[in-house]
Design an enzyme around this catalytic site. Structure first.
Site, PDB file in Angstrom:
ATOM      1  CG  ASP A  20      -1.985  -1.075   1.160  1.00 37.83           C
ATOM      2  OD1 ASP A  20      -1.841  -2.002   0.340  1.00 37.83           O
ATOM      3  OD2 ASP A  20      -2.954  -1.006   1.933  1.00 37.83           O
ATOM      4  NE  ARG A 101      -1.833   1.385  13.630  1.00 34.53           N
ATOM      5  CZ  ARG A 101      -0.952   0.448  13.345  1.00 34.53           C
ATOM      6  NH1 ARG A 101       0.259   0.486  13.905  1.00 34.53           N
ATOM      7  NH2 ARG A 101      -1.233  -0.535  12.519  1.00 34.53           N
ATOM      8  CG  ASP A 130      -4.793   0.967  12.486  1.00 32.91           C
ATOM      9  OD1 ASP A 130      -4.983   1.029  13.716  1.00 32.91           O
ATOM     10  OD2 ASP A 130      -4.063   0.117  11.955  1.00 32.91           O
ATOM     11  CB  SER A 182      -4.069  -7.837   6.243  1.00 34.87           C
ATOM     12  OG  SER A 182      -3.728  -6.571   6.771  1.00 34.87           O
TER      13      SER A 182
END
Length: 407
Positions: A20, A101, A130, A182
């Protein structure tokens, strides 16, 4: 093709080197006509993911690449307080992705401010949690920065389309259409989604798990590990003083061997859908269980109930990306008061996926053998219980007298 936003001159991209973000670099340059600075957060995802990442970012079209070591900050400022609070989402998930995060997004903002960027960018999809976590941090720390989320803007929808996009631009990638899972890895855990996991009836195959042994593969002998805490901080493993980062790395190795810390969960995402994921958190699972074992010894019932409430609130707050809020500050202030008594040593046994607390001791222990013993004692008058029970049950007694009871 018209540019999407001609006012953006320089953007800092949260770059992982995966499919990505490799596609995002040229896409930003083509669609925003801007300079792209890659930012890489080292949160313990491993040398394999970080090796050659700067060169890769530059070859994708980035003007610069900043790799920032955040491992100690991640462990000391996020993981340790979460463990003191007992933060666990939906009774199973130790928040491996969510915990990382805030520290990643905060460092990304710092880089953006240092290089004079006017925008930040992430590779999160419009379906997940996210995007909320990153953008809530951006809003709290640098609301003037433009936020770019390519997955909500571009027309590519599959791995193959991304691979074709890179191939057309002669940008090499190690990704392939056959990589069906993923994954997100850091020092705390690794998560797995996709493939057969998209069917909640399908058992995970052996290809899902990458970090730990299965319980069937684990050693046939129990291993005993001692964890020592000082005011809620993990300070020693088996009597050897270590930093909390070193402790976690050691526990990950030990726990992975014994197959502990695996979960398979269907969780409720913040955006409203359910998702199925498999998580491996071997060191974290040991840390969590040891901390709870110590808590049982030093906290009375009201304190334990309060800690549980605080833990649930903090877990939801972390999951929802609300770390940089006054509520989080208030929660951690309360957690710190309770954690001040979490000093002592806990002995745990690891055996084929199980973690068992075998012993615990603390200078703040509220356990008294003199009171709890079944043998003769000199401190407790058993006849005193009669008056206590009579008063404790007084409301029931009055109700029965008023209503006639069963007579």
């Amino acid at each position: 093709m018209s540019k999407l936003n001609t006012s953006v001159k320089k953007v800092v991209l949260a770059y992982s080197g995966g499919l990505d973000t490799s596609a995002i670099v040229p896409w930003l340059k083509e669609n925003y006509d801007c300079e792209v600075v890659a930012f890489v957060a080292d949160v313990g995802q491993g040398d394999e993911e970080l090796e050659g990442i700067e060169e890769k970012a530059l070859k994708s079209g980035a003007s610069a690449c900043y790799v920032v070591d955040l491992k100690d900050k991640f462990v000391n400022e996020l993981i340790a307080p979460a463990m003191q609070a007992g933060a666990i989402y939906e009774e199973q998930y130790l928040l491996g992705t969510a915990l990382a995060r805030p520290v990643i997004a905060e460092a990304q903002v710092q880089v953006a401010l240092e290089v004079g960027a006017d925008a930040v960018c992430h590779g999160c999809t419009g379906k997940g949690n996210d995007q909320v976590r990153f953008e809530s941090t951006f809003a709290a720390l640098a609301p003037h920065l433009t936020v770019i989320a390519p997955w909500r803007e571009w027309h590519m929808r599959s791995r193959q389309e991304l691979l074709d996009y890179l191939a057309e631009r002669n940008i090499k990638t190690t990704a392939s259409a056959t990589k069906i899972y993923s994954r997100d890895a850091n020092l705390w855990h690794i998560s797995h989604e996709g493939g057969e996991l998209e069917d909640p009836w399908q058992q995970p195959t052996d290809q899902v798990w990458t970090l730990s042994n299965s319980p069937q593969q684990a050693p046939d002998q129990q291993e005993v590990v001692e964890l020592t805490f000082d005011a809620g901080k993990l300070v020693a493993i088996n009597g050897t003083e270590v930093t909390q980062t070193e402790a976690l790395m050691a526990l990950n190795t030990i726990g992975a061997e014994h197959g502990v810390g695996r979960i398979d969960i269907v969780e409720n995402r913040l955006v409203g859908m359910k998702s199925r994921g498999c998580y491996e958190t071997p060191g974290g699972a040991i840390w969590y269980q040891a901390m709870r074992g110590l808590e049982e010894l030093v906290h009375d019932r009201p304190c334990q109930r309060l800690r549980h409430q605080l833990g649930q609130q903090l877990a939801d707050l972390l999951y929802d990306g609300q770390w940089f809020t006054p509520v989080r500050e208030a929660l951690l202030a309360s957690v710190a008061v309770l954690a001040s008594k979490l000093t002592g040593t806990v002995r745990v046994g690891l055996y084929k996926g199980n973690i068992t607390v075998l012993g615990r001791k603390s200078p703040y222990s509220l356990y008294s053998e003199a009171f709890a013993t079944f043998e003769q004692d000199e401190v407790y008058q058993q006849k005193d219980a009669a008056g206590f029970i009579r008063l404790f049950s007084l409301a029931s007694r009055i109700r029965a007298l008023k209503q006639g009871g069963l007579a």
